[in-house]
Structures are given as C-alpha cells and as structure tokens.
Design an enzyme around this catalytic site. Structure first.
Site, PDB file in Angstrom:
ATOM      1  N   THR A 236      32.751  34.541  27.866  1.00 32.07           N
ATOM      2  CA  THR A 236      32.291  33.102  27.877  1.00 32.07           C
ATOM      3  C   THR A 236      31.231  32.862  29.099  1.00 32.07           C
ATOM      4  O   THR A 236      31.169  31.544  29.151  1.00 32.07           O
ATOM      5  CB  THR A 236      33.675  32.379  28.003  1.00 32.07           C
ATOM      6  OG1 THR A 236      34.366  32.760  29.231  1.00 32.07           O
ATOM      7  CG2 THR A 236      34.596  32.799  27.111  1.00 32.07           C
TER       8      THR A 236
ATOM      9  N   LYS B 163      26.715  44.613  44.345  1.00 31.92           N
ATOM     10  CA  LYS B 163      26.146  45.209  42.966  1.00 31.92           C
ATOM     11  C   LYS B 163      25.955  46.814  43.365  1.00 31.92           C
ATOM     12  O   LYS B 163      26.374  47.581  42.459  1.00 31.92           O
ATOM     13  CB  LYS B 163      25.109  44.757  42.461  1.00 31.92           C
ATOM     14  CG  LYS B 163      25.333  43.280  41.672  1.00 31.92           C
ATOM     15  CD  LYS B 163      24.182  42.769  40.966  1.00 31.92           C
ATOM     16  CE  LYS B 163      24.468  41.737  40.044  1.00 31.92           C
ATOM     17  NZ  LYS B 163      23.369  40.993  39.559  1.00 31.92           N
TER      18      LYS B 163
END
Lengths: 333, 333
Positions: A12, A134
C-alpha cells in the site's frame, strides 16, 4: 506452466502500489499481500486493499515481528518483493532471517528502487543513513546466500518530475521554478507504472539473478533544465528561473531548525541535482531494464508531462458556455 | 440532451473520491474538478488527479480565496458539489458568496454526508463545532436563495463498518471488539460507492430541490451488535466483547490530555452509538434515497463485510504448496 506465488511486503506504499498492480496484471503470478496491524490502522489503505482483493490478490496476515508466522507463510511462497517504507528499511533484516531459514524462496527483491546505495558511501547526512541501512540489508542478503535482485529505478515521476523537481510541489509551477545550480546534470526520470512492470519482469528472470538492474532508458535521461524546457514548450508559458547555488543548498541541509525529514530529502536532492550521481558511473546493457525487456514500452518524459497539462482554462469553459447560450438565443429568435 | 457541467470541490478527499467517480461514470455530466495549491502540495493526490483526468475529468485551477477567479469559473458551471474536508467547512461561505453573485448555478450540494447537523443542536463538545459550522453554511445558502440539496448518508463503511466500529482500526479485529454500551442502538452503515451514486443522482433531481435527502435503506439499518454477529458468522470466529459504559466514554471525551481530533471523533461516536441519534427521528419515503432511486442497487452490510474476509489463511497456502510438491515428487518417481 504453474503460476508462481509472489508475496509483496509494503503493497500500500507509494511504489509498492505500482509493483502490486503490475504483479496483479501478470497472468503468470499469484499475488499475496502481507497485511498487519499497521495496514489495518490506516483508513486510507482500506479502499486500496479492497481494490487489490477485487483484482485477485490474496491478503495474508502476518507480522515481521513474529518469526514463526513469517516462516510458516514463506514456506508457501516462491518470490518475495519488498517495497517497505524508507523509515522501515532495517525491518527487512527480520525478513532476511526468515527467508534464510525457509530456504526455498527463489528470489528476494529488497526495498530499493531509488539511487544505488553501493554508490552512495560518500553521501552526506542525514540522507546517508538511508543508504547505510540499504547496504546493511544487501550485505545480510548476500551473506545469507539468498537469491536476490536489486532494482534501481532512480527518480520517480510523481516525486521529481511532477513539480519539475521543485521542492514540496507535485504539479508544475505556474510562474517560477527553482533550478539546482545550472540545472544541467543528467537525471533519470521514471514513471511509476513502468517501474512496477520492470520489477515484476526482473523478479523471475535468470539473467537478473544476484545482480543489480538499473532502469535507465535513453529516452528518460534528461537534465532538470531540459525538463523545464519541455514543460515550457507544452504549456506555452516561459517560467522564471530561480537558480539555487550549491552553497545555499548545503546551508539548507545543515540548518537544524528545519525538520529532519526535509533535510533528509534535501541531502538526497543534493546528490542527484548538484553532484549528478545517477549518471556518474557506466552500466552494461545487460544490467539495464529497457535493454533486457525491449518488449515493454516506456513513458517518456514528454508524454508524462503532457498528462499534467490543465486542458481547460477558465476561458475555455466560459467560451463554451457562451457559445452554447448564444446558439440557444439564435434558435429562439 | 445537453450534458451538464458539474464542478466538484474536494475531489481528492475521502468521500469526494467516490462522488467524483460516480460523476465521471455518469454519461449525463461533464466533470470539472477544482484544484489548487493544497492539491498540488500532496504527492498522494497526484496519482488520483491523473486517474481522474484519464477518465475524462477536466482539472481547473482556482482558489476559494480568489473571489473573481471563482466567479469567472462558476459562470460556466451548472452544478456544484462540495466534499470539502471537515476542518474546512466554513471555507464554503466563500463558495456561497460566489455562487450567489453568479446566480446561474442550478444546484449546490454543500459538504455534509454524515449526521444531519440540524438534529445535532444538543451535541456535546468538541464535535459540536462541526455541526455548528455545517448549520452556518446551510443558513447562508438558504438566506442567499441558492437552490440546494443536503445529502445525509450516515456512517461510512470504511470508517465505521470495517473495524466493526472499533476505534482507530479499519479491519475487523481478530480477537476482541469494543461494544458501545449494550451495542443495540440502530445505525445506518453505508458503502462509499453507493453514497457517491446517490449524491450524483440527487444533484439534478427536481424532487430533491431545497430538501434534505437521507440515505437510509432498510437493509443497512443494523445495531453494532448485529454487525458483530454478522462478522462472527462470516469469519466463523466468536469475538470477545468488551463493553464500554457511557460514563467511561464521556470521560474519554473530556480527557484534555488526549488529542483534540480524537476527542472530536469520540464525541461524534457518542451520539451515534450511545444516544442512537441517527434513527431518533422519522423521515418520509420521498426524502429517502433508496426509495427515490429504486433502480440503484445498494451494498448491504453482509456483502460488504464479506469483502473483508482474509480468504487465504497461512494453512491454505501451505496445503496448496505441499500438494503441488507432492504431485511433482510423484511425477518424478
């Protein structure tokens, strides 16, 4: 051919929405979406989740904090795509641990998609934290021996192109545009729908196994100034250019009176627009998405900017209105 | 027949989205959407605005604060629907002033849709402010002699039904549900898609001119307890019921340590679930939307709750997975 089972984490979210749509549109995959307490606490996610269900997605409830339920869920899944939010990157370490334990996941795509973190070791704070996180996830994936693909898609059209890279504005300005320096560093501007398609294509491609794939189609490599000029040609209006110096921008980043989120974004803009980091290193054709998938068409910058034109001006409505009314008068007389 | 020109204010908001979709789906109308600085400052509104454009909407730029531009825009428009946010209700007074000056608007529907403010003069703070503001806008419309319709659609499914009226949760709880008192006051639960359709239907109907229309289809009148029981039947699980007393709830509303927005919502929930205000007054059939438009089908509570079922449990995926693998083993042997 069996359809494969794809689990999407972050369906979402901003880019997760487009990845999910691309996965649902592909007849080769069955789409499973992770939902949990966070998803269910937001009214804005409800219509989206219901529309996914209507298009064939299967919603599964599990929490990244519940290792056993995650392992149990993953044992039925072939591919995992994460599009988790930027402030949740390290949560993926829990996913890595579960994927490693299950041992049958054919490919894991962690949440990346922006700028390649392995080329951002020199980046400045506070944006540097995102790239560090990351890299941490990448190294954990590699050390766990998990089959993976990193997809780097650069500047999302909504965030970067819609305001001609003006900050905090997501529609082209009417009068004045901020230009970073001389505005001549080349940037890659990508439409989210195309990013979603490439992510799903790269997911189960043998050629992309354990590699970083760059989305860098030649048609979408343009400088900020070129983008502004394209918009001027489309809108028929010349914008006033307000050039910001590198020095001014660095001061903004260091201004501790500004909210952290703003300084974070400023520092990423710095590397993209003042340093030109996106095009600062060469890549091979076989690492580039539009070369790997020539069958996919790409929205170029011009086509997408054109969708932002306000077709009707007030004048157009009025003209139409008066034309209609004068016609009526004529018929009545 | 000429198509009429409809201007929607607040098209990217929660209920505005569904009104806009209904208007775009109607072949009798041309849809114009007001956009301005607020719309263009939110990245989340961009994909929505672009999807509206793709479906045929015309985006027009104007500001409620610029009277002349508003008058100029409205002079080409037939109908105005406002779905402006709850914290912007009084901004509509500017719209009323412009509509009065233009004098050719055939109907104005102000932002209402929830509980009828003319039956909320007794309501408690802080929610009472919203109803006062809505009444103020109604009286300004009436004093200006503007043709109008007020549409009252009660409890939106997303906000109220998705969590079985549990607070701050938009998916049915798995274990425990909060029940307001005995949970027996009747409430009207309406799916947003249906509300959008009724609003667009009522807009140009001669029967609804200068009246309040209630969306109160008999199938959608249920108490919280009835809704919980429906969900239990659908999900096959019995939930633990935690009954909250009126006294406890009133204490929450008065607790100044809680954020204003929360207390505001609490006080509206109070009138709906403890007072039963929605069904506290009778209405005529010719003021009720499902009677006025019997050709429109309505999602009943059961059908909509069913869309929230998580079809696949972890067990289902695993069974499927093992079935597939054992089949493969069999083929290999």
């Amino acid at each position: 051919m069996d359809s494969s089972k794809v689990l999407i984490v972050g369906s979402t979210g901003y880019i997760g929405t487009w990845i999910t749509k691309a996965c649902l549109a592909s007849s080769r995959h069955q789409t499973f979406l992770l939902t949990g307490p966070t998803t269910h606490a937001s009214i804005h996610k409800l219509p989206l989740l219901l529309s996914y269900k209507q298009e064939g997605a299967t919603l599964v409830e599990a929490s990244l904090d519940d290792h056993e339920s995650l392992v149990s869920l993953l044992s039925g899944i072939d591919y995992v795509i994460s599009a988790i939010a930027e402030n949740q990157i390290e949560q993926q370490l829990k996913l890595v641990r579960a994927i490693k334990q299950v041992g049958t996941i054919k490919r894991f795509l962690p949440s990346e998609y922006g700028v390649d973190p392995d080329f951002m070791e020199h980046s400045i704070a506070p944006g540097s934290v995102l790239f560090e996180q990351k890299r941490k996830v990448r190294r954990a994936i590699e050390e766990s021996g998990i089959p993976h693909t990193y997809v780097i898609a650069h500047c999302f059209a909504g965030y970067f192109l819609s305001g001609l890279a003006s900050f905090g504005r997501f529609w082209p300005p009417a009068a004045k545009v901020q230009i970073y320096g001389d505005g001549n560093h080349k940037v890659v501007w990508m439409v989210e729908e195309d990013i979603g398609k490439y992510v799903v294509k790269a997911m189960d491609d043998v050629r992309t196994l354990n590699r970083t794939i760059y989305v860098r189609p030649p048609s979408n490599i343009k400088s900020q100034m070129e983008v502004v000029n394209l918009w001027e040609a489309l809108s028929g209006k010349t914008l006033q250019k307000e050039h910001i110096t590198e020095q001014q921008w660095l001061q903004n980043i260091q201004d501790e009176n500004l909210p952290w989120e703003l300084r974070h974004a400023f520092s990423i803009f710095y590397h993209i627009f003042f340093e030109g980091v996106i095009m600062s290193f060469p890549i091979n054709h076989d690492n580039e998405a539009s070369s790997l998938y020539p069958e996919e068409s790409v929205h170029n910058v011009n086509i997408w900017l054109n969708t932002l034109r306000l077709e009707a001006t007030l004048k157009m409505i009025k003209t139409d209105f008066f034309a209609k009314n004068s016609l009526r008068c004529h018929q009545n007389s």
